[in-house]
Design a protein around this motif. Structure first.
Motif, PDB file in Angstrom:
ATOM      1  N   PRO A 251       0.826  -1.213   0.000  1.00 17.85           N
ATOM      2  CA  PRO A 251       0.000   0.000   0.000  1.00 17.85           C
ATOM      3  C   PRO A 251       0.862   1.266   0.000  1.00 17.85           C
ATOM      4  N   THR A 252       0.391   2.264  -0.685  1.00 19.33           N
ATOM      5  CA  THR A 252       1.086   3.543  -0.730  1.00 19.33           C
ATOM      6  C   THR A 252       0.621   4.423   0.431  1.00 19.33           C
ATOM      7  N   PRO A 253       1.430   5.393   0.849  1.00 17.22           N
ATOM      8  CA  PRO A 253       1.021   6.271   1.949  1.00 17.22           C
ATOM      9  C   PRO A 253      -0.316   6.951   1.670  1.00 17.22           C
ATOM     10  N   GLY A 254      -1.238   6.822   2.611  1.00 15.59           N
ATOM     11  CA  GLY A 254      -2.539   7.450   2.464  1.00 15.59           C
ATOM     12  C   GLY A 254      -3.499   6.733   1.544  1.00 15.59           C
ATOM     13  N   GLU A 255      -3.136   5.560   1.053  1.00 16.52           N
ATOM     14  CA  GLU A 255      -4.021   4.829   0.133  1.00 16.52           C
ATOM     15  C   GLU A 255      -5.360   4.534   0.801  1.00 16.52           C
ATOM     16  N   GLU A 256      -6.437   4.761   0.065  1.00 16.64           N
ATOM     17  CA  GLU A 256      -7.777   4.542   0.587  1.00 16.64           C
ATOM     18  C   GLU A 256      -8.358   3.230   0.061  1.00 16.64           C
ATOM     19  N   GLY A 257      -9.427   2.779   0.725  1.00 22.95           N
ATOM     20  CA  GLY A 257     -10.144   1.602   0.256  1.00 22.95           C
ATOM     21  C   GLY A 257      -9.548   0.279   0.702  1.00 22.95           C
ATOM     22  N   LEU A 258      -8.571   0.294   1.595  1.00 21.85           N
ATOM     23  CA  LEU A 258      -7.959  -0.945   2.070  1.00 21.85           C
ATOM     24  C   LEU A 258      -8.776  -1.559   3.197  1.00 21.85           C
ATOM     25  N   THR A 259      -8.759  -2.877   3.273  1.00 24.19           N
ATOM     26  CA  THR A 259      -9.367  -3.601   4.382  1.00 24.19           C
ATOM     27  C   THR A 259      -8.391  -4.661   4.870  1.00 24.19           C
ATOM     28  N   VAL A 260      -8.637  -5.164   6.074  1.00 24.33           N
ATOM     29  CA  VAL A 260      -7.812  -6.250   6.594  1.00 24.33           C
ATOM     30  C   VAL A 260      -8.686  -7.292   7.270  1.00 24.33           C
ATOM     31  N   ARG A 261      -8.114  -8.474   7.360  1.00 28.73           N
ATOM     32  CA  ARG A 261      -8.671  -9.531   8.203  1.00 28.73           C
ATOM     33  C   ARG A 261      -7.666  -9.819   9.311  1.00 28.73           C
ATOM     34  N   VAL A 262      -8.179 -10.031  10.511  1.00 32.69           N
ATOM     35  CA  VAL A 262      -7.311 -10.423  11.625  1.00 32.69           C
ATOM     36  C   VAL A 262      -7.636 -11.837  12.092  1.00 32.69           C
ATOM     37  N   ARG A 263      -8.563 -12.487  11.397  1.00 33.40           N
ATOM     38  CA  ARG A 263      -8.900 -13.888  11.652  1.00 33.40           C
ATOM     39  C   ARG A 263      -9.130 -14.579  10.313  1.00 33.40           C
ATOM     40  N   TYR A 264      -8.951 -15.900  10.313  1.00 35.48           N
ATOM     41  CA  TYR A 264      -9.055 -16.688   9.083  1.00 35.48           C
ATOM     42  C   TYR A 264     -10.343 -16.372   8.327  1.00 35.48           C
ATOM     43  N   HIS A 265     -11.476 -16.488   9.000  1.00 39.47           N
ATOM     44  CA  HIS A 265     -12.753 -16.249   8.331  1.00 39.47           C
ATOM     45  C   HIS A 265     -13.451 -15.020   8.904  1.00 39.47           C
ATOM     46  N   GLY A 266     -12.667 -14.078   9.413  1.00 35.88           N
ATOM     47  CA  GLY A 266     -13.243 -12.859   9.950  1.00 35.88           C
ATOM     48  C   GLY A 266     -13.677 -11.897   8.864  1.00 35.88           C
ATOM     49  N   ASP A 267     -14.436 -10.886   9.287  1.00 33.37           N
ATOM     50  CA  ASP A 267     -14.860  -9.846   8.341  1.00 33.37           C
ATOM     51  C   ASP A 267     -13.657  -9.019   7.908  1.00 33.37           C
ATOM     52  N   ARG A 268     -13.778  -8.435   6.721  1.00 33.77           N
ATOM     53  CA  ARG A 268     -12.764  -7.485   6.269  1.00 33.77           C
ATOM     54  C   ARG A 268     -13.143  -6.106   6.801  1.00 33.77           C
ATOM     55  N   LEU A 269     -12.215  -5.470   7.505  1.00 35.81           N
ATOM     56  CA  LEU A 269     -12.486  -4.222   8.199  1.00 35.81           C
ATOM     57  C   LEU A 269     -11.713  -3.071   7.560  1.00 35.81           C
ATOM     58  N   PRO A 270     -12.330  -1.903   7.378  1.00 36.76           N
ATOM     59  CA  PRO A 270     -11.632  -0.761   6.761  1.00 36.76           C
ATOM     60  C   PRO A 270     -10.518  -0.241   7.661  1.00 36.76           C
ATOM     61  N   VAL A 271      -9.396   0.115   7.018  1.00 33.16           N
ATOM     62  CA  VAL A 271      -8.209   0.526   7.768  1.00 33.16           C
ATOM     63  C   VAL A 271      -7.414   1.585   7.013  1.00 33.16           C
ATOM     64  N   ALA A 272      -6.508   2.201   7.756  1.00 38.90           N
ATOM     65  CA  ALA A 272      -5.430   2.999   7.170  1.00 38.90           C
ATOM     66  C   ALA A 272      -4.141   2.255   7.457  1.00 38.90           C
ATOM     67  N   VAL A 273      -3.270   2.145   6.453  1.00 43.45           N
ATOM     68  CA  VAL A 273      -2.062   1.327   6.567  1.00 43.45           C
ATOM     69  C   VAL A 273      -0.826   2.168   6.270  1.00 43.45           C
ATOM     70  N   GLU A 274       0.186   2.002   7.095  1.00 38.04           N
ATOM     71  CA  GLU A 274       1.484   2.623   6.862  1.00 38.04           C
ATOM     72  C   GLU A 274       2.547   1.533   6.905  1.00 38.04           C
ATOM     73  N   VAL A 275       3.380   1.475   5.876  1.00 33.65           N
ATOM     74  CA  VAL A 275       4.398   0.432   5.779  1.00 33.65           C
ATOM     75  C   VAL A 275       5.784   1.065   5.803  1.00 33.65           C
ATOM     76  N   ALA A 276       6.648   0.501   6.643  1.00 38.14           N
ATOM     77  CA  ALA A 276       8.047   0.933   6.703  1.00 38.14           C
ATOM     78  C   ALA A 276       8.920  -0.312   6.781  1.00 38.14           C
ATOM     79  N   GLY A 277       9.528  -0.684   5.657  1.00 40.65           N
ATOM     80  CA  GLY A 277      10.336  -1.900   5.631  1.00 40.65           C
ATOM     81  C   GLY A 277       9.478  -3.123   5.840  1.00 40.65           C
ATOM     82  N   ASP A 278       9.859  -3.947   6.836  1.00 44.42           N
ATOM     83  CA  ASP A 278       9.070  -5.149   7.098  1.00 44.42           C
ATOM     84  C   ASP A 278       8.152  -4.965   8.296  1.00 44.42           C
TER      85      ASP A 278
END
Length: 354
Positions: free
Chosen positions: A288-315
């Motif tokens: 994801p790019t800084p400030g990218e919109e429309g991203l979702t995540v799952r925190v469980r195998y069959h959990g719902d996809r939840l809207p988020v803001a993501v920031e990535v730095a290395g690993d």
């Protein structure tokens, strides 16, 4: 047509993956991985018993394809079982299915398949692939959303995806079972696997206790008040309500944190997570790019996809929940990122913010 190695677990999905590839005219070879020494006749395992190996062989014989059993038991024990025990001993809650795909069933088998001269590795995972004009391969959710397995393949690289085939991701599981029955496959009505394959009893606490040993510790409330004692923090996981040994509390208590041998409990609302940090992140495509919109995540195998803001730095990845906040998120589990229907990567949850 391609020379394809099909990982045949002994279930209906991988059986139909092999059948469909044969019908498409590919040169197909089946392989069953011997990993956990799980006894026969144990329901809910679905990949690692002698019964499963026999079922896979029956399907291969019916399809008229070569079939082999490859011994991956040492790698599985070292990379999955030992890791499972070590993670619990450290107060985290690992996902052994992800570790198995990351280190053995997908990644290690892919390497061996390519070394043996196969063009592709095929599995029965419920995922789909699409390829852009520039050759970029995208990992997509399957037609049957209830069987979505992108969560356990988030670590797949572009090179691995280019040499993969997932024949069953484009159809519902009910249709697959009907097709398997029409073809006379013995796996047509076989139940899906649901439990941890290397714990035949289903008693995770007993399995861990036999390997970690008794490690007494405290049960405390959020203000540090001691509420009781326990014999090992490995018997608990974040979000757990039952088996805490607490009675007479004005309202239910849940495990909210595990630090060393101290288990903290709190109210249901104390489980809510506003943000998390993940480490060891990897990406199927560009992150994801800084400030990218429309991203979702799952925190469980069959959990719902939840809207988020993501920031990535290395690993390392920081995730902030922008809508519904999840509850009971356990360090050691995976957080997997989606861009629409595409799985773009993920990592291991290292810490949460409430």
């Amino acid at each position: 047509m391609a020379n394809v190695l099909v990982a045949m677990s002994g279930g209906v999905d991988s059986s139909m993956a092999a059948a469909l590839l044969v019908e498409q005219g590919h040169d197909v070879t089946g392989v069953h991985l011997k990993m956990a020494d799980t006894p026969s006749g144990i329901p809910g395992k679905g990949c690692c018993t002698l019964d499963d190996a026999r079922d896979a062989r029956r399907v291969a014989d019916l399809l008229g394809i070569p079939y082999y059993v490859w011994d991956f038991a040492d790698a599985f024990h070292e990379r999955v079982v030992d890791d499972f025990v070590a993670e619990y001993a450290a107060g985290r809650t690992p996902n052994p299915c992800i570790r198995c795909n990351e280190r053995v069933k997908y990644t290690a088998l892919m390497a061996r398949a390519r070394a043996a001269g196969f063009d592709r590795l095929a599995t029965g995972h419920h995922v789909r692939l699409s390829t852009d004009d520039d050759g970029t391969v995208r990992l997509l959710r399957p037609v049957d959303e209830g069987k979505d397995q992108t969560y356990v393949l988030y670590m797949a690289s572009q090179d691995q995806l280019r040499h993969s085939a997932f024949p069953v991701g484009g159809m519902p599981k009910s249709e697959l079972r009907e097709m398997a029955a029409e073809r006379g496959l013995v796996t047509a009505s076989k139940p899906d696997s649901t439990d941890i394959c290397f714990i035949p009893s289903g008693n995770t606490a007993a399995f861990l206790g036999a390997r970690i040993g008794r490690r007494p510790g405290r049960l405390v409330d959020h203000d540090g008040t001691e509420l009781g004692e326990h014999d090992g923090a490995f018997a608990f996981t974040v979000g757990q309500r039952r088996g805490l040994g607490l009675s007479g509390m004005p309202e239910p208590r849940f495990v909210t944190a595990i630090e060393g041998d101290t288990v903290t409990v709190g109210r249901r609302q104390d489980l809510e997570v506003a943000a998390l940090t993940a480490t060891d992140v990897s990406w199927t495509v560009a992150p994801p790019t800084p400030g990218e919109e429309g991203l979702t995540v799952r925190v469980r195998y069959h959990g719902d996809r939840l809207p988020v803001a993501v920031e990535v730095a290395g690993d390392v990845m920081d995730v902030a929940f922008t809508g519904v906040r999840p509850s009971g998120v356990a360090p050691g589990q995976a957080v997997v990122v989606y861009r629409g229907e595409e799985c773009v990567g993920g990592g291991t949850i290292a810490a949460t913010v409430r």
